[in-house]
Design an enzyme around this catalytic site. Structure first.
Site, PDB file in Angstrom:
ATOM      1  N   HIS A 164      20.800 133.435 -38.795  1.00  0.00           N
ATOM      2  CA  HIS A 164      19.713 133.018 -37.912  1.00  0.00           C
ATOM      3  C   HIS A 164      18.362 133.407 -38.500  1.00  0.00           C
ATOM      4  CE1 HIS A 164      22.186 132.579 -33.927  1.00  0.00           C
ATOM      5  NE2 HIS A 164      22.577 131.759 -34.888  1.00  0.00           N
ATOM      6  N   HIS A 223      22.623 142.035 -35.025  1.00  0.00           N
ATOM      7  CA  HIS A 223      22.668 142.492 -36.416  1.00  0.00           C
ATOM      8  C   HIS A 223      21.991 143.856 -36.589  1.00  0.00           C
ATOM      9  CE1 HIS A 223      24.257 138.699 -38.059  1.00  0.00           C
ATOM     10  NE2 HIS A 223      23.453 138.080 -37.212  1.00  0.00           N
TER      11      HIS A 223
END
Length: 271
Positions: A164, A223
């Site tokens: 992303h 993340h």
């Protein structure tokens, strides 16, 4: 139509000084740094954006390159053709060739997206281990991919580079580069062509806002820091390697504003 025109005029005014193009890369890096600090400090409130099934993620981010590609395709084609005819006084054939050359930037972007996402998946499978809740008496199975692990209801632990952060940064930077062509294009405001271009431009601007917002959500909710930093650095490198290096060369898709000095304050480009 009047609202669309006012909206487009305001957005163009923001891009005219080139501040968006110059500052967006630094903004994205700052978002990763600050967002990671907030996430690590557990300072981020619970919101629907923490859920990966939120509508913006499902219907936009998961197909981010498709949205970017199909909105830029008509925008680049129409603005480049108009630019070639009005500024260079090219005929139809030469104008179409210029359009095809500029549209090849989308092929380059597709190649960048395909290669990088494939590399990320390879690294994720290479560095991963599967944790399952199997009985101790059962022989331990080795899993080659995350998909195999998930099929057995396992949890795949690996170094997962943020796709992303990579894709959203690359798409946002690509869009702000391409809409720069409007600073060198003058069109009769009463023409249908102006309405079409303005509609595409406003749509691209709002799409960029979605990409930056979802980039922020990724930074604060998902993340770890190294995975996000590496993802955005790869996105910035792909943008810099194309629009700031390769596209300056003769054998390339070229810049949205051809033959315009990159140091020109008017167009906001810099070497």
């Amino acid at each position: 139509m009047e609202r669309l025109e006012r909206c487009g005029r305001g957005l163009r005014a923001g891009l005219a000084a080139g501040q968006v193009r110059r500052r967006l890369p630094w903004l994205l890096l700052a978002i990763v740094l600050l967002g990671s600090a907030l996430k690590d400090g557990d300072l981020v409130p619970e919101t629907p954006m923490r859920n990966k099934r939120n509508p913006l993620n499902v219907y936009f981010v998961k197909v981010a390159w498709a949205w970017t590609f199909w909105l830029l395709l008509p925008f680049i084609a129409v603005t480049t053709y108009q630019f070639a005819e009005s500024k260079f006084l090219y005929g139809p054939t030469k104008s179409i060739l210029m359009v095809l050359r500029r549209l090849s930037a989308l092929l380059v972007g597709t190649a960048v997206w395909y290669v990088c996402t494939g590399l990320f998946m390879y690294i994720e499978n290479l560095t991963g281990m599967c944790s399952t809740s199997g009985k101790l008496s059962e022989p331990r199975r080795l899993y080659a991919t995350k998909q195999e692990c998930h099929q057995d209801n396992g949890i795949w632990n690996s170094f997962d580079i943020s796709g992303h952060c990579f894709l959203l940064s690359y798409c946002a930077l690509m869009i702000v580069e391409e809409v720069a062509v409007l600073e060198g294009l003058s069109i009769d405001q009463n023409s249908k062509l102006h309405v079409v271009i303005n509609g595409l431009f406003v749509s691209l601007c709002f799409l960029t806002m979605i990409w930056v917002f979802m980039f922020l959500c990724t930074a604060v909710y998902f993340h770890n820091f190294s995975q996000k930093l590496l993802g955005v650095l790869i996105g910035l490198s792909a943008w810099y390697g194309t629009y700031r290096f390769w596209y300056l060369k003769p054998f390339s898709p070229g810049l949205p504003l051809p033959n315009i000095p990159l140091s020109s304050k008017k167009y906001g480009y810099s070497r």
